[in-house]
Design an enzyme around this catalytic site. Structure first.
Site, short mmCIF file in Angstrom:
data_model
loop_
_atom_site.label_atom_id
_atom_site.label_comp_id
_atom_site.label_asym_id
_atom_site.label_seq_id
_atom_site.Cartn_x
_atom_site.Cartn_y
_atom_site.Cartn_z
N CYS A 151 0.82 -1.22 0.00
CA CYS A 151 0.00 0.00 0.00
C CYS A 151 0.85 1.27 0.00
O CYS A 151 0.35 2.35 -0.33
CB CYS A 151 -0.96 0.01 1.19
SG CYS A 151 -2.09 -1.38 1.16
N HIS B 178 -3.23 7.36 1.64
CA HIS B 178 -3.62 6.03 1.18
C HIS B 178 -5.01 5.73 1.72
O HIS B 178 -5.30 6.00 2.89
CB HIS B 178 -2.60 5.00 1.68
CG HIS B 178 -3.09 3.59 1.53
ND1 HIS B 178 -3.52 3.08 0.32
CD2 HIS B 178 -3.25 2.60 2.44
CE1 HIS B 178 -3.91 1.84 0.50
NE2 HIS B 178 -3.75 1.52 1.76
N ASN C 148 -10.06 -0.25 -0.67
CA ASN C 148 -8.60 -0.13 -0.63
C ASN C 148 -8.02 -0.84 -1.86
O ASN C 148 -8.07 -2.06 -1.94
CB ASN C 148 -8.10 -0.76 0.67
CG ASN C 148 -6.58 -0.69 0.82
OD1 ASN C 148 -5.88 -0.33 -0.11
ND2 ASN C 148 -6.10 -1.04 2.00
N1 ACO Z 1 -18.67 -8.13 8.92
C1 ACO Z 1 -19.21 -8.33 10.11
N2 ACO Z 1 -18.49 -8.59 11.21
C2 ACO Z 1 -17.15 -8.62 11.08
C3 ACO Z 1 -16.51 -8.42 9.85
C4 ACO Z 1 -17.33 -8.17 8.74
N3 ACO Z 1 -16.82 -7.96 7.51
N4 ACO Z 1 -15.17 -8.51 10.03
C5 ACO Z 1 -14.98 -8.76 11.34
N5 ACO Z 1 -16.17 -8.84 11.99
C6 ACO Z 1 -16.43 -9.08 13.38
C7 ACO Z 1 -15.32 -9.86 14.05
O1 ACO Z 1 -15.47 -11.24 13.84
C8 ACO Z 1 -15.51 -9.47 15.49
O2 ACO Z 1 -16.58 -10.24 16.01
P1 ACO Z 1 -16.51 -10.78 17.54
O3 ACO Z 1 -16.47 -9.53 18.37
O4 ACO Z 1 -17.77 -11.55 17.64
O5 ACO Z 1 -15.27 -11.60 17.60
C9 ACO Z 1 -15.99 -8.03 15.42
O6 ACO Z 1 -16.48 -7.84 14.07
C10 ACO Z 1 -14.88 -7.03 15.68
O7 ACO Z 1 -13.76 -7.40 14.89
P2 ACO Z 1 -12.43 -6.60 14.93
O8 ACO Z 1 -11.44 -7.21 13.99
O9 ACO Z 1 -12.02 -6.41 16.36
O10 ACO Z 1 -12.95 -5.20 14.36
P3 ACO Z 1 -12.22 -3.83 14.26
O11 ACO Z 1 -13.02 -2.80 14.94
O12 ACO Z 1 -10.76 -3.93 14.59
O13 ACO Z 1 -12.34 -3.53 12.70
C11 ACO Z 1 -11.04 -3.57 10.71
C12 ACO Z 1 -11.72 -4.39 11.78
C13 ACO Z 1 -12.10 -2.78 9.95
C14 ACO Z 1 -10.32 -4.51 9.76
C15 ACO Z 1 -10.05 -2.60 11.36
O14 ACO Z 1 -9.20 -3.27 12.26
C16 ACO Z 1 -9.22 -1.88 10.37
O15 ACO Z 1 -9.72 -1.12 9.56
N6 ACO Z 1 -7.90 -2.05 10.39
C17 ACO Z 1 -7.03 -1.46 9.41
C18 ACO Z 1 -6.73 -2.51 8.47
C19 ACO Z 1 -6.64 -2.05 7.07
O16 ACO Z 1 -7.26 -1.12 6.61
N7 ACO Z 1 -5.83 -2.77 6.32
C20 ACO Z 1 -5.67 -2.52 4.94
C21 ACO Z 1 -4.32 -2.89 4.49
S1 ACO Z 1 -3.11 -1.93 5.30
C22 ACO Z 1 -3.31 -0.43 4.85
O17 ACO Z 1 -3.79 -0.23 3.78
C23 ACO Z 1 -2.94 0.65 5.75
#
Ligand code: ACO
Length: 323
Positions: free
Chosen positions: A113, A250, A280
């Site tokens: 990224c 990004h 993304n």
């Molecule tokens: N739909 C519904 N529920 C979901 C989904 C989904 N797509 N994905 C995860 N969940 C659930 C999980 O299973 C979890 O359930 P539980 O509480 O019963 O175990 C709950 O939602 C919370 O999951 P978390 O992973 O803790 O959620 P979080 O608030 O951290 O959000 C996310 C996840 C959106 C991926 C966040 O961490 C994020 O945006 N991180 C940045 C990652 C990113 O953007 N990466 C891209 C590549 S790197 C870059 O480009 C910078």
């Protein structure tokens, strides 16, 4: 001082749009969850047989047209991608051939990224040193092919697309009022390799593998690094954050961008956002956002723009430029 001027923008998005509701028909997710956590509403997905080189070529052609240049003016192609057509040769050479260019150099840059900032850095350095005159710098990805479509934690976040800029060397006064790329900064710290990676590759499994991610850690580092590297770029050029016309971060997640804006004390209106419609697209997000904001007239001559990105590695960086 010789600097790289940005003289053209181009982009290409695959026709097929997949909404959050479309995904919710296949996996246990919802439009509400995805929008609330990421700001994403839809993404473009490449058609079967549509390759990274195809979409990269389309974006490059659009950028050349926007610059008013023929392909034969180009002596450098740098393509940022983590989803090349083949393990080798560089996908950039396929783009070079598609454009009918038989001279200069074409190579790929792999910083996921952060790839576009890395690719701009390479091209800018080569232009400033006189090793290249006119470059096309492309970010192009078909991340849909490296997603585990059963992993709802990752597959909802990404899309496919390509963006490109044309750079050309020109003499400037050598001040921070110059047009062109004022500075670039790139960094990496492999200590975080396992936070965001693909679980395959030629020397490990022999397969392409799928993307794996520690979402919360990536989120935290993205906010921290993408903010500090903008501040460092401004300091390096004796410029202040309130002199910025645009921040083009990004596009991983709207909440990451909101947190960066808050940290930098930058109003939301100065941030270009495409993640809602494109998700993304890894190395393609920044050139796609540049092309969109240029085409709709938001970017104007003289505007000061900061680019900032973080990706797997971790690798991160920024570029400061004036149109
Ligand atoms: N739909 C519904 N529920 C979901 C989904 C989904 N797509 N994905 C995860 N969940 C659930 C999980 O299973 C979890 O359930 P539980 O509480 O019963 O175990 C709950 O939602 C919370 O999951 P978390 O992973 O803790 O959620 P979080 O608030 O951290 O959000 C996310 C996840 C959106 C991926 C966040 O961490 C994020 O945006 N991180 C940045 C990652 C990113 O953007 N990466 C891209 C590549 S790197 C870059 O480009 C910078």
């Amino acid at each position: 001082m010789r600097r790289s001027q940005i003289i053209g923008f181009g982009s290409y998005l695959p026709q097929n749009i997949v909404t959050n509701d479309d995904l919710a028909e296949k996996i246990d997710t919802s439009d509400e969850w995805i929008r609330k956590r990421t700001g994403i509403a839809q993404r473009h997905i490449a058609a079967d047989g549509e390759l990274t080189s195809d979409i990269a070529t389309n974006a490059a052609r659009a950028a050349l047209k926007n610059a008013g240049l023929d392909a034969d003016a180009v002596d450098l192609i740098v393509l940022a991608t983590a989803t090349p057509d083949n393990t080798f040769p560089a996908t950039a050479t396929r783009v070079q051939s598609n454009l009918g260019i038989r001279r200069g150099a074409a190579f790929d840059v792999q910083a996921v990224c952060a790839g576009y900032v890395y690719a701009l850095t390479m091209a800018d350095n080569m232009i400033r040193l006189g090793q290249a005159e006119t470059a096309i710098v492309i970010g192009a990805e078909v991340f849909s092919r490296i997603l585990d479509w059963e992993d709802r934690g990752t597959c909802v976040l990404f899309g496919d697309g390509a963006g490109a800029c044309v750079l050309q060397g020109a003499e400037t006064a050598g001040t921070n009022a110059d047009t062109g790329i004022l500075s670039t900064r790139i960094h990496s710290d492999g200590e975080y390799y396992d936070m965001l990676y693909v679980d395959g590759g030629p020397s490990t499994t022999g397969t392409s593998g799928y993307l794996r991610m520690e979402g919360k850690e990536v989120f935290r580092h993205a906010v921290q690094r993408m903010s500090e590297v903008v501040t460092a770029a401004l300091d390096q050029n004796d410029l202040a954050v309130d002199q910025l016309d645009w921040l083009i971060p990004h596009q991983a997640n709207k909440r990451i961008m909101d947190s960066i804006a808050k940290k930098l004390n930058l109003p939301d209106e100065k941030i270009v956002v495409t993640v809602d419609r494109q998700a993304n697209t890894s190395a393609a997000t920044i050139p796609l956002a540049l092309a969109e904001a240029s085409a709709d007239g938001r970017l104007k001559p003289g505007h000061l723009i900061a680019l900032s990105a973080l990706g797997g590695g971790f690798a991160w960086g920024s570029a400061l430029l004036r149109l």
